[in-house]
Enzyme design. Structure first.
Site, PDB file in Angstrom:
ATOM      1  N   GLN A 104       0.864  -1.186   0.000  1.00 24.91           N
ATOM      2  CA  GLN A 104       0.000   0.000   0.000  1.00 24.91           C
ATOM      3  C   GLN A 104       0.896   1.229   0.000  1.00 24.91           C
ATOM      4  O   GLN A 104       1.609   1.498   0.963  1.00 24.91           O
ATOM      5  CB  GLN A 104      -0.913   0.016   1.220  1.00 24.91           C
ATOM      6  CG  GLN A 104      -1.911   1.172   1.202  1.00 24.91           C
ATOM      7  CD  GLN A 104      -2.685   1.296   2.493  1.00 24.91           C
ATOM      8  OE1 GLN A 104      -2.110   1.575   3.536  1.00 24.91           O
ATOM      9  NE2 GLN A 104      -3.990   1.070   2.437  1.00 24.91           N
ATOM     10  N   TYR A 174      -6.059  11.012   3.424  1.00 21.90           N
ATOM     11  CA  TYR A 174      -4.644  11.114   3.127  1.00 21.90           C
ATOM     12  C   TYR A 174      -4.479  12.106   1.959  1.00 21.90           C
ATOM     13  O   TYR A 174      -5.436  12.740   1.535  1.00 21.90           O
ATOM     14  CB  TYR A 174      -4.082   9.736   2.770  1.00 21.90           C
ATOM     15  CG  TYR A 174      -3.795   8.837   3.960  1.00 21.90           C
ATOM     16  CD1 TYR A 174      -4.642   8.801   5.068  1.00 21.90           C
ATOM     17  CD2 TYR A 174      -2.684   8.017   3.978  1.00 21.90           C
ATOM     18  CE1 TYR A 174      -4.374   7.979   6.156  1.00 21.90           C
ATOM     19  CE2 TYR A 174      -2.405   7.185   5.061  1.00 21.90           C
ATOM     20  CZ  TYR A 174      -3.259   7.173   6.146  1.00 21.90           C
ATOM     21  OH  TYR A 174      -2.987   6.369   7.210  1.00 21.90           O
ATOM     22  N   ARG A 350      -9.952  -6.974  10.431  1.00 20.02           N
ATOM     23  CA  ARG A 350     -10.040  -7.303  11.853  1.00 20.02           C
ATOM     24  C   ARG A 350     -10.275  -8.789  12.103  1.00 20.02           C
ATOM     25  O   ARG A 350      -9.681  -9.366  13.022  1.00 20.02           O
ATOM     26  CB  ARG A 350     -11.155  -6.477  12.508  1.00 20.02           C
ATOM     27  CG  ARG A 350     -10.810  -5.013  12.692  1.00 20.02           C
ATOM     28  CD  ARG A 350     -12.016  -4.211  13.123  1.00 20.02           C
ATOM     29  NE  ARG A 350     -13.042  -4.167  12.083  1.00 20.02           N
ATOM     30  CZ  ARG A 350     -14.240  -3.604  12.227  1.00 20.02           C
ATOM     31  NH1 ARG A 350     -14.576  -3.061  13.382  1.00 20.02           N
ATOM     32  NH2 ARG A 350     -15.095  -3.585  11.230  1.00 20.02           N
TER      33      ARG A 350
END
Length: 391
Positions: A104, A174, A350
């Site tokens: 990423q 971002y 998660r």
């Protein structure tokens, strides 16, 4: 009679740009907190090797900043020659387990911690950061050009390190996401105002990465469907950006996300808000402040399976390119539902922190239920090594 399209099998091999994944499951990017000195560590390698051994088609290394000031804290990897040997060891470890691996890449922009990095955080417009309590600096045209080139250079380094894919971070406010947001981007030049102007950074980054990498590596973009804050990017504008990305051919797939790390981080995660656990990771007086008013920033949203699906359907209806469904993917039934609705891949985070071998277990027994309870207490562990506190 018209034949119904064949629904893909989630655990069958699948094409993603120039690469073939062994199945359609992706370990989503979650900052691992295992990159001391902004370099790969043995713990980081083991983290991703374990997920690869657990059955995912591809695991995503997060977060690989394209410039030193683009980190959310100083120990995050930034893509430079010194990082190359460790990155190679990581990709080799993942490949040994039969999975693909993605880096990423991105620039944190206003989400960067200037206090930690010792460098000014860059934003479309100057403001006081709620994260570092320091003023962000408005990016100049030279900054934008430099950061665009840095994304291309990061992709080339990823290829040299043996990565199979890169995921361009266009979410969570971002750098590129902040330019897209009318809440954050108050510029009056060619990068502000209209959506076409606000999208120039994101589209330019995607083009630069494609021009540098060609078809040697799969290129994904993690795109905000909406920011989850009043006045932020919303579905209608995000959908137009997605159509422009599809038109340009810079990316092979979009992973659809939501929320703002700057203004509303829990909008992406859903479930409990671990305010006290976050507070405990900070020294005084920040600890007391977070305990007193953290609930206004770290807001809780009810969890439900596939919680981003309703929004993502609008993108699926309007686009032909492959889409990755993210958000509350924990069961085989949800994966099959995503395939039936036209999504080519599913991304999980998660649930895999709780059980890295969950994919293997679901393949063997489709009725397997995830043990993740969505307490989100894994989130504050990013400062000490990301893990499930209940595992």
């Amino acid at each position: 009679m018209n034949e119904q399209p064949t629904v893909p099998e989630v655990f069958a091999p699948a094409q993603l740009g120039p690469i073939t994944l062994r199945n359609r499951t992706i370990k989503a990017a979650t900052f691992e907190g295992m990159t001391k000195g902004a370099l790969v560590t043995d713990d980081l390698i083991e983290f991703h090797r374990r997920h690869a051994a657990g059955g995912v088609g591809m695991t995503t290394v997060a977060y690989c900043a394209v410039a030193p000031e683009g980190r959310t804290e100083r120990n995050q990897i930034w893509m430079r020659p010194e990082a190359l040997p460790g990155l190679r060891r990581l990709t080799e470890a993942v490949h040994t387990e039969g999975a693909m691996v993605s880096a990423q890449i991105g620039h944190a922009g206003p989400v960067a911690n200037a206090r930690s990095n010792g460098l000014a955080a860059l934003a479309p417009s100057g403001s006081i950061s709620p994260l570092s309590l320091r003023r962000t600096r408005a990016a100049t045209r030279a900054d934008i050009e430099r950061i665009t080139r840095a994304h291309a250079d990061a992709a080339l380094l990823a290829i040299e390190a043996g990565f199979d894919a890169v995921e361009i971070h266009m979410g969570h406010n971002y750098f590129t996401s902040a330019f897209l947001s009318p809440r954050i981007n108050k510029r009056q030049d060619e990068y502000g105002g209209s959506l076409a102007n606000r999208a120039k950074v994101a589209l330019g980054v995607a083009r630069a990465v494609r021009e540098a990498a060609g078809d040697r590596i799969a290129i994904l973009a993690k795109l905000n469907m909406d920011d989850g804050v009043p006045g932020g990017l919303w579905l209608d504008e995000s959908l137009q950006v997605a159509q422009w990305l599809e038109r340009d051919g810079g990316v092979d797939a979009l992973e659809l996300t939501a929320g703002s790390s700057l203004l509303n981080p829990m909008y992406l995660f859903r479930g409990e808000a671990p305010v006290q656990e976050f507070a405990a990771t900070f020294p005084q007086p920040q600890r007391l402040g977070i305990r007193l008013i953290g609930g206004k920033f770290i807001r809780a949203y009810p969890y439900q399976e596939a919680f981003l699906l309703e929004s993502a359907r609008q993108f699926r209806a309007a686009l032909k390119m492959p889409l990755v469904l993210l958000g509350g993917i924990t069961e085989r039934a949800t994966m099959d539902r995503a395939m039936a609705e036209g999504f080519q891949f599913v991304a999980m985070a998660r649930a895999l922190l709780r059980e890295p071998d969950l994919i293997n277990r679901i393949q063997k027994e489709p009725a397997t239920r995830s043990l993740c309870i969505h307490c989100n207490k894994c989130m504050p562990t990013i400062y000490t090594g990301t893990h499930c506190v209940l595992a």
